[in-house]
Design an enzyme around this catalytic site. Sequence first.
Site, PDB file in Angstrom:
ATOM      1  N   LYS A 113       0.593  -1.356  -0.181  1.00  0.00           N
ATOM      2  CA  LYS A 113       0.079   0.066   0.399  1.00  0.00           C
ATOM      3  C   LYS A 113       0.567   1.130   0.248  1.00  0.00           C
ATOM      4  O   LYS A 113       0.240   2.622  -0.638  1.00  0.00           O
ATOM      5  CB  LYS A 113      -0.739   0.506   1.444  1.00  0.00           C
ATOM      6  CG  LYS A 113      -1.865  -0.703   0.600  1.00  0.00           C
ATOM      7  CD  LYS A 113      -3.627  -0.684   2.170  1.00  0.00           C
ATOM      8  CE  LYS A 113      -4.792  -1.261   1.696  1.00  0.00           C
ATOM      9  NZ  LYS A 113      -6.099  -1.203   1.933  1.00  0.00           N
ATOM     10  N   LYS A 195      -4.916  -9.205  -7.355  1.00  0.00           N
ATOM     11  CA  LYS A 195      -6.222  -9.124  -6.538  1.00  0.00           C
ATOM     12  C   LYS A 195      -6.973  -8.352  -7.063  1.00  0.00           C
ATOM     13  O   LYS A 195      -6.348  -7.509  -7.042  1.00  0.00           O
ATOM     14  CB  LYS A 195      -5.801  -9.501  -5.320  1.00  0.00           C
ATOM     15  CG  LYS A 195      -6.019  -8.576  -4.293  1.00  0.00           C
ATOM     16  CD  LYS A 195      -6.354  -8.900  -3.188  1.00  0.00           C
ATOM     17  CE  LYS A 195      -6.678  -7.230  -2.211  1.00  0.00           C
ATOM     18  NZ  LYS A 195      -7.017  -7.016  -0.740  1.00  0.00           N
ATOM     19  N   LYS A 198     -10.887  -2.910  -3.980  1.00  0.00           N
ATOM     20  CA  LYS A 198     -10.892  -1.573  -3.795  1.00  0.00           C
ATOM     21  C   LYS A 198     -10.186  -1.130  -4.229  1.00  0.00           C
ATOM     22  O   LYS A 198     -10.781   0.601  -5.030  1.00  0.00           O
ATOM     23  CB  LYS A 198     -11.656  -1.146  -2.763  1.00  0.00           C
ATOM     24  CG  LYS A 198     -12.185  -1.749  -1.443  1.00  0.00           C
ATOM     25  CD  LYS A 198     -12.961  -1.838  -0.298  1.00  0.00           C
ATOM     26  CE  LYS A 198     -13.895  -2.168   0.508  1.00  0.00           C
ATOM     27  NZ  LYS A 198     -12.579  -2.804   1.073  1.00  0.00           N
TER      28      LYS A 198
END
Length: 329
Positions: A113, A195, A198
């Site tokens: 992230k 994957k 969102k």
Amino acid sequence: MAKLRAFSGIQPSGDLHLGNYLGAIRNWVLEQHDRENIFCVVDLHAITLPQDPKLLHKRIRDLAKIYIACGIDPESVAIFVQSHIKEHAELAWLFNCLTPIGWLNRMTQFKEKTGDRRDQSSAGLFVYPALMAADILLYQADGVPVGEDQKQHVELTRDIAEKFNREYAPVFKVPQPWIKEDGARVMALDDPTKKMSKSGGPNNLIYMLDDPDVIVKRIKRAVTDTGTTVVFDSQRPGLFNLLEIYLLLSKPGTTKEAVEEHFAGKGYGALKSELAELVVETLKPVQQKYHEISEDPNYIEEILKRGADRVRPIAARTLDDAKAAMGLG
Ligand code: ATP
Ligand code: LTN
């Protein structure tokens, strides 16, 4: 015999997608009657990244409504919002003080992230797994039904529980990750090496509340290869992913062989249009129920209040025990 207790949560950080459904919520629904369940909307986790306050407030309620629209029974399952129970933040602080930085440094989600912007990211994002450990351990959960990407966080939770129990007193149950083989990792439609997520860009996913024509478009655009036969071939990850989704949404008991047989002699076009139909049919009752629930805004407020009232005593008791064991207060 008493039922095992499940605890899980999803961040209200964006609209829910098919990966969240197949990797998490669907399994919560399928097993809800065999377990005692606590399902949380983890809003304190969502603010580890910047959020628009008005939108966050709406997404918290929308996520709880989707849990119910997917089939979670709010009469038997406790559904609540993380920030309504102050004990989460307080236990997380105790865990921040117990968890070595080296353990947090190993977390792959944090690395993914932040990338090379680590210094600009919030301190909250770094200690996120200690808050997740607090969520789970407060309720003495036996297991945590999640998708594959959360395995490392549940393992860290186990390590934190064991360290606390060893160094202070045996306060916490050490939980298991409950990860199904099927559906644990639905891949992005535009890049089957990543994957579905969102935060992965608009073409990577199918939202639970997408209109039928949007679902058809998204599936038509999904990346495949230049092959022709429709078989479960792990060397063709785009095709493999679409077939996996097809299998997961098919009638229980359907096998890979049966799916391959069904598509024998047909091409990718047939797979994509039949898959789109299946996704639309699966999501139709969920969307209907979601819109029904949304007609009365008090309905979800009531559910969330009741959920918090049910779980608060459990959280308070565990936190008291943890503080006492540490000599606090
Ligand atoms: P973000 O992109 O913000 O990390 P996300 O889409 O990965 O969000 P989360 O809120 O982190 O979703 O995950 C909620 C639940 O859904 C977790 O149990 C997670 O393991 C599961 N999940 C998320 N993405 C997938 C996926 N692609 N396949 C299967 N399960 C998934
Ligand atoms: N980290 C999880 C969300 C999450 C969670 C939890 C899941 C926060 N607390 C407790 C299970 C149990 C995620 O990003 N999906």
